[in-house]
Design a protein around this motif. Structure first.
Motif, PDB file in Angstrom:
ATOM      1  N   HIS A 246     108.432  44.642  30.391  1.00  0.00           N
ATOM      2  CA  HIS A 246     109.672  44.489  29.628  1.00  0.00           C
ATOM      3  C   HIS A 246     110.770  45.303  30.312  1.00  0.00           C
ATOM      4  O   HIS A 246     110.567  46.482  30.621  1.00  0.00           O
ATOM      5  CB  HIS A 246     109.502  44.986  28.190  1.00  0.00           C
ATOM      6  CG  HIS A 246     108.515  44.200  27.388  1.00  0.00           C
ATOM      7  ND1 HIS A 246     108.882  43.143  26.581  1.00  0.00           N
ATOM      8  CD2 HIS A 246     107.165  44.304  27.288  1.00  0.00           C
ATOM      9  CE1 HIS A 246     107.806  42.633  26.007  1.00  0.00           C
ATOM     10  NE2 HIS A 246     106.744  43.316  26.419  1.00  0.00           N
TER      11      HIS A 246
ATOM     12  N   ARG B  69     107.234  39.899  35.967  1.00  0.00           N
ATOM     13  CA  ARG B  69     106.120  39.236  35.283  1.00  0.00           C
ATOM     14  C   ARG B  69     105.441  38.223  36.199  1.00  0.00           C
ATOM     15  O   ARG B  69     104.214  38.118  36.223  1.00  0.00           O
ATOM     16  CB  ARG B  69     106.619  38.555  34.010  1.00  0.00           C
ATOM     17  CG  ARG B  69     106.998  39.533  32.912  1.00  0.00           C
ATOM     18  CD  ARG B  69     107.365  38.839  31.615  1.00  0.00           C
ATOM     19  NE  ARG B  69     107.583  39.804  30.549  1.00  0.00           N
ATOM     20  CZ  ARG B  69     107.642  39.510  29.255  1.00  0.00           C
ATOM     21  NH1 ARG B  69     107.494  38.244  28.867  1.00  0.00           N
ATOM     22  NH2 ARG B  69     107.833  40.452  28.354  1.00  0.00           N
TER      23      ARG B  69
ATOM     24  N   ALA C  75     101.984  47.423  27.445  1.00  0.00           N
ATOM     25  CA  ALA C  75     103.271  47.031  28.008  1.00  0.00           C
ATOM     26  C   ALA C  75     103.736  48.013  29.076  1.00  0.00           C
ATOM     27  O   ALA C  75     103.523  49.222  28.967  1.00  0.00           O
ATOM     28  CB  ALA C  75     104.323  46.937  26.907  1.00  0.00           C
TER      29      ALA C  75
ATOM     30  N   CYS D 118     102.452  35.772  29.905  1.00  0.00           N
ATOM     31  CA  CYS D 118     103.665  36.583  29.772  1.00  0.00           C
ATOM     32  C   CYS D 118     104.855  35.654  29.988  1.00  0.00           C
ATOM     33  O   CYS D 118     105.116  35.232  31.122  1.00  0.00           O
ATOM     34  CB  CYS D 118     103.693  37.719  30.794  1.00  0.00           C
ATOM     35  SG  CYS D 118     102.476  39.017  30.484  1.00  0.00           S
TER      36      CYS D 118
ATOM     37  N   TYR E  41     109.894  39.207  20.318  1.00  0.00           N
ATOM     38  CA  TYR E  41     108.637  39.055  21.054  1.00  0.00           C
ATOM     39  C   TYR E  41     108.138  37.622  20.948  1.00  0.00           C
ATOM     40  O   TYR E  41     108.327  36.955  19.924  1.00  0.00           O
ATOM     41  CB  TYR E  41     107.562  39.999  20.503  1.00  0.00           C
ATOM     42  CG  TYR E  41     107.887  41.459  20.658  1.00  0.00           C
ATOM     43  CD1 TYR E  41     107.743  42.099  21.880  1.00  0.00           C
ATOM     44  CD2 TYR E  41     108.338  42.203  19.568  1.00  0.00           C
ATOM     45  CE1 TYR E  41     108.040  43.451  22.022  1.00  0.00           C
ATOM     46  CE2 TYR E  41     108.638  43.553  19.696  1.00  0.00           C
ATOM     47  CZ  TYR E  41     108.488  44.170  20.926  1.00  0.00           C
ATOM     48  OH  TYR E  41     108.787  45.500  21.059  1.00  0.00           O
TER      49      TYR E  41
ATOM     50  N   ASP F  39     107.158  49.223  30.517  1.00  0.00           N
ATOM     51  CA  ASP F  39     108.549  49.146  30.074  1.00  0.00           C
ATOM     52  C   ASP F  39     109.503  49.867  31.018  1.00  0.00           C
ATOM     53  O   ASP F  39     109.313  51.046  31.331  1.00  0.00           O
ATOM     54  CB  ASP F  39     108.700  49.757  28.678  1.00  0.00           C
ATOM     55  CG  ASP F  39     107.974  48.953  27.610  1.00  0.00           C
ATOM     56  OD1 ASP F  39     107.769  47.748  27.823  1.00  0.00           O
ATOM     57  OD2 ASP F  39     107.602  49.539  26.572  1.00  0.00           O
TER      58      ASP F  39
ATOM     59  N   ASP G  64     104.142  38.750  23.439  1.00  0.00           N
ATOM     60  CA  ASP G  64     104.092  39.789  24.468  1.00  0.00           C
ATOM     61  C   ASP G  64     104.345  41.183  23.905  1.00  0.00           C
ATOM     62  O   ASP G  64     104.671  42.107  24.646  1.00  0.00           O
ATOM     63  CB  ASP G  64     105.092  39.484  25.584  1.00  0.00           C
ATOM     64  CG  ASP G  64     106.512  39.255  25.066  1.00  0.00           C
ATOM     65  OD1 ASP G  64     106.730  39.316  23.840  1.00  0.00           O
ATOM     66  OD2 ASP G  64     107.407  39.000  25.898  1.00  0.00           O
ATOM     67  N   ARG G  65     104.192  41.348  22.608  1.00  0.00           N
ATOM     68  CA  ARG G  65     104.304  42.687  22.031  1.00  0.00           C
ATOM     69  C   ARG G  65     103.162  43.554  22.568  1.00  0.00           C
ATOM     70  O   ARG G  65     102.004  43.138  22.604  1.00  0.00           O
ATOM     71  CB  ARG G  65     104.225  42.607  20.503  1.00  0.00           C
ATOM     72  CG  ARG G  65     104.352  43.966  19.813  1.00  0.00           C
ATOM     73  CD  ARG G  65     103.930  43.879  18.359  1.00  0.00           C
ATOM     74  NE  ARG G  65     104.841  43.063  17.561  1.00  0.00           N
ATOM     75  CZ  ARG G  65     105.951  43.519  16.997  1.00  0.00           C
ATOM     76  NH1 ARG G  65     106.291  44.777  17.165  1.00  0.00           N
ATOM     77  NH2 ARG G  65     106.713  42.715  16.274  1.00  0.00           N
ATOM     78  N   ASP G  66     103.491  44.748  23.017  1.00  0.00           N
ATOM     79  CA  ASP G  66     102.500  45.712  23.518  1.00  0.00           C
ATOM     80  C   ASP G  66     101.763  45.230  24.761  1.00  0.00           C
ATOM     81  O   ASP G  66     100.661  45.711  25.067  1.00  0.00           O
ATOM     82  CB  ASP G  66     101.481  46.072  22.422  1.00  0.00           C
ATOM     83  CG  ASP G  66     102.137  46.730  21.223  1.00  0.00           C
ATOM     84  OD1 ASP G  66     103.127  47.460  21.425  1.00  0.00           O
ATOM     85  OD2 ASP G  66     101.674  46.510  20.092  1.00  0.00           O
ATOM     86  N   ARG G  67     102.352  44.287  25.508  1.00  0.00           N
ATOM     87  CA  ARG G  67     101.764  43.849  26.763  1.00  0.00           C
ATOM     88  C   ARG G  67     102.867  43.234  27.624  1.00  0.00           C
ATOM     89  O   ARG G  67     103.976  43.023  27.148  1.00  0.00           O
ATOM     90  CB  ARG G  67     100.625  42.840  26.537  1.00  0.00           C
ATOM     91  CG  ARG G  67     101.044  41.586  25.787  1.00  0.00           C
ATOM     92  CD  ARG G  67      99.853  40.703  25.442  1.00  0.00           C
ATOM     93  NE  ARG G  67      99.106  40.300  26.621  1.00  0.00           N
ATOM     94  CZ  ARG G  67      99.417  39.235  27.360  1.00  0.00           C
ATOM     95  NH1 ARG G  67     100.462  38.481  27.047  1.00  0.00           N
ATOM     96  NH2 ARG G  67      98.696  38.923  28.401  1.00  0.00           N
ATOM     97  N   CYS G  68     102.591  43.003  28.890  1.00  0.00           N
ATOM     98  CA  CYS G  68     103.544  42.420  29.843  1.00  0.00           C
ATOM     99  C   CYS G  68     104.623  43.438  30.242  1.00  0.00           C
ATOM    100  O   CYS G  68     104.735  44.511  29.661  1.00  0.00           O
ATOM    101  CB  CYS G  68     104.204  41.154  29.288  1.00  0.00           C
ATOM    102  SG  CYS G  68     103.039  39.891  28.713  1.00  0.00           S
TER     103      CYS G  68
ATOM    104  N   ASP H 221      99.447  45.974  32.708  1.00  0.00           N
ATOM    105  CA  ASP H 221     100.311  45.383  31.682  1.00  0.00           C
ATOM    106  C   ASP H 221      99.637  44.283  30.879  1.00  0.00           C
ATOM    107  O   ASP H 221     100.222  43.772  29.926  1.00  0.00           O
ATOM    108  CB  ASP H 221     101.617  44.876  32.297  1.00  0.00           C
ATOM    109  CG  ASP H 221     101.447  43.596  33.109  1.00  0.00           C
ATOM    110  OD1 ASP H 221     100.321  43.324  33.571  1.00  0.00           O
ATOM    111  OD2 ASP H 221     102.443  42.873  33.296  1.00  0.00           O
TER     112      ASP H 221
END
Length: 426
Positions: free
Chosen positions: A248, A94, A61, A102, A239, A63, A242-246, A57
């Motif tokens: 969710h 997280r 991301a 994150c 966001y 998800d 943390d867009r596209d990572r971490c 992540d």
């Protein structure tokens, strides 16, 4: 539905993992709840692709999409939505993932950094501001919570975020909409088209970097009134770097929804899957039980959801969640039969089940853990999040972070496989 961003393999096998939930206290005269049982997880190998997603992540991301009802949407919460179990679960995952930067604190919309619909269906939750003529779209958007904006109408969110995604629905002869952020119109937000001759689907418009702080995001159907062209807006996703990572945990739930309704409404399920989940969480059943559906009927509805998810292109793991027993009502199907039916769905490839009823208090309107005979209070939300986090957070060797050793048990009979008995009415 397009293939997801990473190849997902399906696990197999049937194991049972013993879990315990930590005792959590609160400012009340009622003694803190202490679980006396363990929660059984069946088909843990199915979750291996999810564990892989969490480990990665930092670059992509991970998800979770929650396909639930009012218990998941957060009925009873009115402010500080980060207290909901979906938000608490995101924070816990997280923290356990350990990926740097994150955010785990409140933000977004009234504290939640999960997906925010154009309108909540749980009456206590704070809705975005809708002005002008608008109609509800109960089959469109994650959780069926979109709004159709007639010309001149608008929907507005005030969010603490550094960037946002706006979800919308394309349709034949759909009207274009305009995006305004803090009163300014981004160049690519001047006229976002929703007209689609080839088919209808959920899409997203993404903002650039907005900078830290609170921003007002408004979507306006600025088409001439004479056109009558409606723009369907479904949701907003905030966001904070943390867009596209971490990890969710995305709210695709709706108060009052039944599994039978989702199984019979392909657009509802398709819009939930448009969020491209690495894990589909299915905590349903309360409303089917209240509607007088037998355990067998509920099982058939779950089968429909599972089969349609696969037909729509979702290849990842599905985790069916069995909650606490609701308050008993004469004439309703027994909750234990519902749990047995949920367990029976693990016969589908790629489906796992967790029974949380042994580690959560039973619904009791006289308890500080519940608002009524069904809906958990703010005090119960941490218990629910902790129980799920113990299953969904991997350790270094890939196993869930449970606090008890694994055991095996014999699954109870599936009521959907025996002759149906009248269930009465709620």
């Amino acid at each position: 539905m397009p293939m997801s961003r990473r190849a997902r393999r399906l696990g197999a096998g049937l194991t049972v993992l013993a879990l315990t939930v930590a005792t959590l206290g609160a400012c009340t005269d009622e003694a803190p709840y202490r679980a006396e049982g363990t929660a059984a997880v069946e088909g843990t190998a199915v979750l291996d692709p999810w564990f892989d997603a969490v480990r990665g992540d930092g670059d992509d991301a991970a998800d979770v999409v929650v396909l639930g009802d009012s218990v998941s949407e957060g009925a009873g919460m009115s402010t500080d939505l980060e207290r909901r179990w979906v938000d608490r679960l995101q924070a816990k995952l997280r923290q356990r993932s350990g990926t740097a930067d994150c955010p785990t604190g409140p933000g977004g919309w009234h504290g939640t950094t999960s997906l925010v619909p154009a309108t909540y269906r749980a009456g206590t939750l704070p809705d975005p501001v809708v002005r002008g003529r608008a109609t509800l779209t109960p089959t469109l958007g994650p959780g069926g919570r979109g709004v159709g904006l007639q010309p001149g109408a608008s929907v507005s969110w005030q969010v603490e975020a550094e960037s946002v995604d706006i979800g919308y629905r394309t349709r034949f002869s759909g009207g274009a909409f305009q995006v305004r952020i803090d009163g300014e119109i981004p160049l690519d937000g001047l006229a976002v088209p929703t007209d689609a001759d080839g088919g209808a689907e959920r899409r997203t418009w993404s903002s650039g970097d907005l900078g830290p702080g609170t921003h007002t995001v408004t979507v306006v159907n600025d088409q001439p009134r004479s056109t009558g062209r409606r723009a369907v807006i479904t949701d907003l996703m905030p966001y904070r770097g943390d867009r596209d990572r971490c990890v969710h945990v995305l709210d695709s739930s709706r108060a009052g929804v039944r599994a039978s309704t989702i199984a019979q409404t392909p657009a509802y399920l398709r819009d939930a899957l448009s969020l491209d989940p690495d894990l589909l969480l299915v905590p349903l059943g309360f409303n089917d039980q209240r509607a007088g559906h037998s355990a067998r009927q509920f099982g058939e509805s779950l089968d429909g959801i599972i089969r349609q998810s696969r037909a729509m292109g979702y290849e990842g793991p599905i985790l069916v969640v069995g909650w606490f027993p609701p308050e008993r009502v004469a004439g309703q199907a027994d909750w234990d039969d519902y749990l047995s039916v949920m367990r029976g769905r693990t016969r589908h490839e790629g489906v796992s089940f967790i029974d949380l009823s042994p580690v959560l208090p039973a619904a009791d309107p006289d308890s500080s853990y519940f608002l009524d005979g069904l809906h958990p209070s703010a005090r119960a939300q941490p218990l629910m999040a902790e129980a799920l986090a113990d299953v969904l957070a991997p350790t270094q060797d890939g196993t869930p972070t449970a606090s008890s050793p694994a055991t095996t048990s014999e699954a109870s009979p599936d009521p959907s496989q025996r002759p149906e008995e009248p269930s009465g009415t709620p």
